[in-house]
Design a protein around this motif. Structure first.
Motif, mmCIF file in Angstrom:
data_model
loop_
_atom_site.group_PDB
_atom_site.id
_atom_site.type_symbol
_atom_site.label_atom_id
_atom_site.label_comp_id
_atom_site.label_asym_id
_atom_site.label_seq_id
_atom_site.Cartn_x
_atom_site.Cartn_y
_atom_site.Cartn_z
ATOM 1 N N ARG A 247 0.851 -1.195 0.000
ATOM 2 C CA ARG A 247 0.000 0.000 0.000
ATOM 3 C C ARG A 247 0.884 1.242 0.000
ATOM 4 N NH1 ARG A 247 -5.424 0.919 1.627
ATOM 5 N NH2 ARG A 247 -6.045 2.850 0.606
ATOM 6 N N ALA A 248 1.163 1.783 -1.186
ATOM 7 C CA ALA A 248 1.989 2.980 -1.314
ATOM 8 C C ALA A 248 1.114 4.216 -1.344
ATOM 9 C CB ALA A 248 2.844 2.903 -2.573
ATOM 10 N N LEU A 249 1.534 5.244 -0.640
ATOM 11 C CA LEU A 249 0.798 6.501 -0.626
ATOM 12 C C LEU A 249 1.020 7.254 -1.932
ATOM 13 C CD1 LEU A 249 1.655 7.626 3.016
ATOM 14 C CD2 LEU A 249 -0.461 6.540 2.212
ATOM 15 N N ARG A 250 -0.036 7.926 -2.399
ATOM 16 C CA ARG A 250 0.029 8.677 -3.640
ATOM 17 C C ARG A 250 -0.299 10.150 -3.382
ATOM 18 N NH1 ARG A 250 -4.166 5.254 -7.128
ATOM 19 N NH2 ARG A 250 -5.326 5.680 -5.214
ATOM 20 N N ASP A 251 0.195 10.989 -4.249
ATOM 21 C CA ASP A 251 -0.124 12.407 -4.157
ATOM 22 C C ASP A 251 -1.642 12.584 -4.180
ATOM 23 O OD1 ASP A 251 0.966 15.274 -4.410
ATOM 24 O OD2 ASP A 251 -0.532 15.183 -5.998
ATOM 25 N N GLY A 252 -2.150 13.368 -3.248
ATOM 26 C CA GLY A 252 -3.585 13.600 -3.155
ATOM 27 C C GLY A 252 -4.299 12.736 -2.138
ATOM 28 N N ASP A 253 -3.613 11.683 -1.630
ATOM 29 C CA ASP A 253 -4.190 10.837 -0.584
ATOM 30 C C ASP A 253 -4.213 11.574 0.751
ATOM 31 O OD1 ASP A 253 -4.542 8.596 -2.218
ATOM 32 O OD2 ASP A 253 -2.707 7.593 -1.539
ATOM 33 N N ILE A 254 -4.966 11.012 1.692
ATOM 34 C CA ILE A 254 -4.822 11.355 3.104
ATOM 35 C C ILE A 254 -4.673 10.060 3.881
ATOM 36 C CG2 ILE A 254 -6.124 13.495 2.925
ATOM 37 C CD1 ILE A 254 -8.494 12.086 4.284
ATOM 38 N N ILE A 255 -3.993 10.122 5.015
ATOM 39 C CA ILE A 255 -3.822 8.943 5.847
ATOM 40 C C ILE A 255 -4.028 9.313 7.310
ATOM 41 C CG2 ILE A 255 -1.301 9.262 5.883
ATOM 42 C CD1 ILE A 255 -1.070 6.194 6.241
ATOM 43 N N SER A 256 -4.873 8.547 7.978
ATOM 44 C CA SER A 256 -5.062 8.701 9.427
ATOM 45 C C SER A 256 -4.164 7.680 10.115
ATOM 46 C CB SER A 256 -6.525 8.482 9.807
ATOM 47 O OG SER A 256 -7.340 9.467 9.211
ATOM 48 N N ILE A 257 -3.287 8.176 10.971
ATOM 49 C CA ILE A 257 -2.315 7.324 11.660
ATOM 50 C C ILE A 257 -2.631 7.339 13.139
ATOM 51 C CG2 ILE A 257 0.111 6.855 12.100
ATOM 52 C CD1 ILE A 257 0.762 8.616 9.644
#
Length: 278
Positions: free
Chosen positions: A91-101
């Motif tokens: 699961r690679a992050l992409r430009d425009g994503d958001i991630i809740s950690i």
């Protein structure tokens, strides 16, 4: 009422131990915020968290928790995932994503727990607004953690900030007591009428965590038995801090300054002891 609910009330010395765990969580989240860039995988972030927590003398709270045992040190929920998503090397992050950690640590038997939602690269302004509202609603809830108040004062404060701005408030999931276990009574919804529930007393420690969505608040649990996502595919934000109720006001154990700056902007006194203020 606290005794009937089996709520754990801490001494000042025990709250100080929780502060140590809370600061370690804050440090881990600082490093995770820096590491959350396009191309990084959620497994990469998990490795950063575990390394930081163990280097600081802590144990990841989440790893091995519950049934089925949670397999990682953080929850890494991307876009329409609300909470509890498992890190994955694919699961690679992409430009425009958001991630809740969401991140937790145990130090000397005491827990700290906090969460942030991080934009990756250039993100839609409407999504950024949702993240801001979620964080601001968290601080409204934290500010309501006042000696002599009631539990749902916190719930009501969160709802009153979110509802007029048109975002969905996820039901069933919410905050909790915290101390020698990560999850303790009481459960704290992010909506409700003020003035209900247990009385807020000195030594009560709570993890307050709003979860809001761009659309419907309805959620489902995925096949991994952990990941919670929105039913309609709308994106979600999640923020969290651990706070102690003190005679001086709320003390945010997972914020570097104890919450002093944000509380000052809200006209609320920070409950950090004089010797702990920075």
């Amino acid at each position: 009422m606290a005794r009937r609910e089996h709520v754990q009330i801490k001494t000042a010395a025990e709250i100080a131990k929780m502060r140590v765990a809370g600061l370690l969580v804050a440090q881990a989240l600082d490093r995770l915020r820096e590491a959350a860039v396009p191309g990084a995988t959620t497994a990469d972030l998990d490795a950063v968290a575990e390394k930081t927590i163990r280097a600081g003398g802590g144990i990841p709270s989440f790893k091995g928790y519950a049934h089925p045992p949670y397999p990682a040190s953080i929850c890494s929920s991307v876009n329409d995932e609300v909470v509890h998503a498992i890190p994955n090397r694919k699961r690679a992050l992409r430009d425009g994503d958001i991630i809740s950690i969401d991140c937790g640590a145990i130090v000397d038997g005491w827990h700290g727990d906090a969460a942030i939602t991080v934009p990756i690269g250039t993100v839609d302004p409407a999504i950024l607004e949702m993240i801001r509202v979620c964080e601001d609603s968290l601080w409204a809830g934290l500010a309501a953690a006042q000696l002599g108040g009631r539990l749902t004062d916190i719930s009501h404060a969160v709802e009153e900030h979110v509802k007029p701005r048109g975002f969905g408030i996820v039901d069933n999931y919410g905050g909790h007591g915290i101390g020698t276990e990560m999850h303790q009574p009481p459960h704290i919804l992010n909506h409700g009428r003020a003035g209900r529930g247990i009385k807020l007393v000195a030594g009560l420690a709570l993890a307050i965590e709003p979860m809001i969505t761009m659309g419907s608040p309805d959620t489902r649990v995925l096949e991994d038995d952990w990941t919670v996502s929105t039913v309609d595919g709308s994106w979600a934000a999640h923020t969290e801090h651990t706070v102690a109720v003190t005679p001086r006001g709320p003390w945010v154990l997972t914020a570097h300054d104890g919450g002093a700056a944000r509380f000052a902007a809200l006209g609320v006194a920070c409950g950090a002891p004089v010797e702990a203020k920075t």
